[in-house]
Design a protein around this motif. Structure first.
Motif, PDB file in Angstrom:
ATOM      1  N   ASN A   9      -0.090 -16.892  34.232  1.00  0.00           N
ATOM      2  CA  ASN A   9      -0.750 -16.100  35.271  1.00  0.00           C
ATOM      3  C   ASN A   9      -0.839 -16.988  36.510  1.00  0.00           C
ATOM      4  OD1 ASN A   9      -2.336 -14.587  36.929  1.00  0.00           O
ATOM      5  ND2 ASN A   9      -4.204 -14.737  35.696  1.00  0.00           N
ATOM      6  N   LYS A  11      -1.644 -16.148  39.375  1.00  0.00           N
ATOM      7  CA  LYS A  11      -2.673 -15.688  40.314  1.00  0.00           C
ATOM      8  C   LYS A  11      -2.064 -15.617  41.728  1.00  0.00           C
ATOM      9  CE  LYS A  11      -6.094 -17.423  37.189  1.00  0.00           C
ATOM     10  NZ  LYS A  11      -7.471 -17.783  36.960  1.00  0.00           N
ATOM     11  N   HIS A  92      -8.058  -8.254  34.727  1.00  0.00           N
ATOM     12  CA  HIS A  92      -8.435  -9.671  34.772  1.00  0.00           C
ATOM     13  C   HIS A  92      -9.859  -9.785  35.329  1.00  0.00           C
ATOM     14  CE1 HIS A  92      -8.576 -13.865  35.941  1.00  0.00           C
ATOM     15  NE2 HIS A  92      -7.605 -14.061  35.065  1.00  0.00           N
ATOM     16  N   GLU A  94     -11.108 -11.649  37.440  1.00  0.00           N
ATOM     17  CA  GLU A  94     -11.184 -11.789  38.902  1.00  0.00           C
ATOM     18  C   GLU A  94     -11.098 -10.425  39.574  1.00  0.00           C
ATOM     19  OE1 GLU A  94      -8.106 -14.769  39.203  1.00  0.00           O
ATOM     20  OE2 GLU A  94      -9.455 -16.190  38.220  1.00  0.00           O
ATOM     21  N   GLU A 164     -10.615 -13.704  27.551  1.00  0.00           N
ATOM     22  CA  GLU A 164     -10.817 -14.778  28.516  1.00  0.00           C
ATOM     23  C   GLU A 164     -12.294 -14.853  28.891  1.00  0.00           C
ATOM     24  OE1 GLU A 164      -6.940 -15.639  30.844  1.00  0.00           O
ATOM     25  OE2 GLU A 164      -7.935 -13.976  31.816  1.00  0.00           O
ATOM     26  N   ALA A 168     -14.942 -19.824  31.235  1.00  0.00           N
ATOM     27  CA  ALA A 168     -13.901 -20.804  30.890  1.00  0.00           C
ATOM     28  C   ALA A 168     -12.713 -20.725  31.842  1.00  0.00           C
ATOM     29  CB  ALA A 168     -13.425 -20.579  29.458  1.00  0.00           C
ATOM     30  N   ILE A 169     -12.712 -19.724  32.740  1.00  0.00           N
ATOM     31  CA  ILE A 169     -11.539 -19.531  33.605  1.00  0.00           C
ATOM     32  C   ILE A 169     -11.601 -20.457  34.808  1.00  0.00           C
ATOM     33  CG2 ILE A 169     -10.340 -17.899  35.108  1.00  0.00           C
ATOM     34  CD1 ILE A 169     -11.148 -15.692  33.166  1.00  0.00           C
ATOM     35  N   GLY A 170     -10.624 -21.345  34.887  1.00  0.00           N
ATOM     36  CA  GLY A 170     -10.513 -22.240  36.042  1.00  0.00           C
ATOM     37  C   GLY A 170     -11.644 -23.243  36.156  1.00  0.00           C
ATOM     38  N   GLY A 208      -8.349 -19.250  29.427  1.00  0.00           N
ATOM     39  CA  GLY A 208      -9.506 -19.948  29.995  1.00  0.00           C
ATOM     40  C   GLY A 208      -9.352 -21.444  29.796  1.00  0.00           C
ATOM     41  N   SER A 209      -8.790 -22.100  30.829  1.00  0.00           N
ATOM     42  CA  SER A 209      -8.605 -23.554  30.806  1.00  0.00           C
ATOM     43  C   SER A 209      -7.771 -24.048  29.629  1.00  0.00           C
ATOM     44  CB  SER A 209      -9.964 -24.278  30.862  1.00  0.00           C
ATOM     45  OG  SER A 209     -10.638 -23.968  32.080  1.00  0.00           O
ATOM     46  N   VAL A 210      -6.749 -23.264  29.255  1.00  0.00           N
ATOM     47  CA  VAL A 210      -5.790 -23.758  28.253  1.00  0.00           C
ATOM     48  C   VAL A 210      -4.907 -24.804  28.947  1.00  0.00           C
ATOM     49  CG1 VAL A 210      -3.897 -23.202  26.685  1.00  0.00           C
ATOM     50  CG2 VAL A 210      -5.763 -21.561  27.028  1.00  0.00           C
ATOM     51  N   ILE A 229      -2.213 -18.233  30.589  1.00  0.00           N
ATOM     52  CA  ILE A 229      -2.392 -19.560  31.162  1.00  0.00           C
ATOM     53  C   ILE A 229      -2.421 -19.478  32.679  1.00  0.00           C
ATOM     54  CG2 ILE A 229      -1.589 -21.960  31.017  1.00  0.00           C
ATOM     55  CD1 ILE A 229      -1.907 -20.522  28.248  1.00  0.00           C
ATOM     56  N   GLY A 230      -3.529 -19.882  33.280  1.00  0.00           N
ATOM     57  CA  GLY A 230      -3.649 -19.852  34.733  1.00  0.00           C
ATOM     58  C   GLY A 230      -3.183 -21.165  35.349  1.00  0.00           C
ATOM     59  N   GLY A 231      -4.145 -22.002  35.702  1.00  0.00           N
ATOM     60  CA  GLY A 231      -3.862 -23.242  36.424  1.00  0.00           C
ATOM     61  C   GLY A 231      -2.715 -24.062  35.845  1.00  0.00           C
TER      62      GLY A 231
HETATM   63  P1  PGA Z   1      -7.087 -20.792  33.785  1.00  0.00           P
HETATM   64  O1  PGA Z   1      -6.966 -19.233  34.069  1.00  0.00           O
HETATM   65  O2  PGA Z   1      -6.071 -21.151  32.741  1.00  0.00           O
HETATM   66  O3  PGA Z   1      -6.822 -21.444  35.107  1.00  0.00           O
HETATM   67  O4  PGA Z   1      -8.493 -21.034  33.297  1.00  0.00           O
HETATM   68  C1  PGA Z   1      -6.675 -18.317  33.041  1.00  0.00           C
HETATM   69  C2  PGA Z   1      -6.644 -16.932  33.616  1.00  0.00           C
HETATM   70  O5  PGA Z   1      -7.452 -16.607  34.484  1.00  0.00           O
HETATM   71  O6  PGA Z   1      -5.808 -16.101  33.203  1.00  0.00           O
END
Ligand code: PGA
Length: 247
Positions: A9, A11, A92, A94, A164, A168-170, A208-210, A229-231
């Protein structure tokens, strides 16, 4: 046996040049599991072209709940399919938080995406206040129930659910494998009450922060079928390492 799925992801990140560099690095290795890259709308054709014929699919991060028509600024499921996109992230946190997307709207978007032939990744998860208040399972069950009521199990089975936790996200704060497994098992049990066979086939991703360092122990949990997976997905090498952990 469910095949693991790992989705990137991005974003609201990327540029034509940065994407091209990412794709060059990513394609140099064969992805070890089923993968999807979810990018901003405008970059979907670039990704679809670069990944054509590979095992990696392209996903969007949102879709309209409506059919094509007079809805300025929206993007219809048909348009995503038209540019080579096969998946879409829906609901999501967000979007739920910043765009006020309700459980009902998330369900409507999921129904529309599935009816058009897109594979939805439906996101659910509790806030920190909800977890601290002991409401995690109740909140997640409500979010899942809205989608089940509107779409049945078929849309989820064709796509995936992503659990998620918002806290835990970002944030760098990951749910422990045991915390995540508990929620994943509850989601699967909820789907099983509708259709046990479909529940056994439905993939439930954790997000979430994987990171490369924690992916393997999360993916080793019996009800964690991969990740969103975000960041860490912005760095091709890290994303590939996470994909390797899902093998
Ligand atoms: P993150 O984001 O891995 O940066 O925590 C996950 C997501 O929002 O899908």
């Amino acid at each position: 046996m469910r095949r693991k799925l790992v989705a990137a992801n991005w974003k609201m990140n990327g540029s034509r040049a940065a994407n091209a560099a990412w794709l060059t690095e990513f394609r140099a290795q064969r992805s070890p599991c089923e993968t999807v890259v979810c990018a901003p709308f405008v970059y979907l054709p670039q990704l679809a072209e670069a990944l054509a014929g590979s095992e990696t699919a392209v996903g969007a991060q949102d879709v309209s709940e409506r059919e094509p028509g007079a809805f300025t600024g929206d993007v219809a499921a048909e348009m995503l399919l038209d540019v080579g996109c096969r998946w879409v992230i829906i609901g999501h946190s967000e979007r739920r938080a910043l765009h006020g997307e309700s459980d009902e709207l998330v369900a409507a978007k999921t129904a529309r995406a599935h009816a058009a032939g897109l594979r939805p990744i439906v996101c659910v998860g509790e806030t920190l206040a909800e977890r601290d208040g002991g409401h995690t399972l109740q909140v997640v069950a409500r979010q899942v129930a809205a989608v089940l009521a509107r779409c049945g199990v078929a849309a989820l089975e064709a796509g995936a659910i992503a659990y998620e936790p918002v806290w835990a996200i970002g944030t760098g704060r990951t749910a422990t494998p045991a915390q995540a497994q508990q929620v994943h098992a509850a989601i699967r049990a909820q789907i099983a009450r509708v259709d046990a066979a479909a529940a056994a086939r439905t993939r439930i991703l954790y997000g979430g922060s994987v990171k490369p360092a924690n992916a393997a122990e999360l993916f080793a949990q019996p009800d964690i079928d991969g990740g969103l997976i975000g960041g860490a997905s912005l760095i091709a090498r890290d994303f590939l390492t996470i994909c390797a952990a899902a093998r």
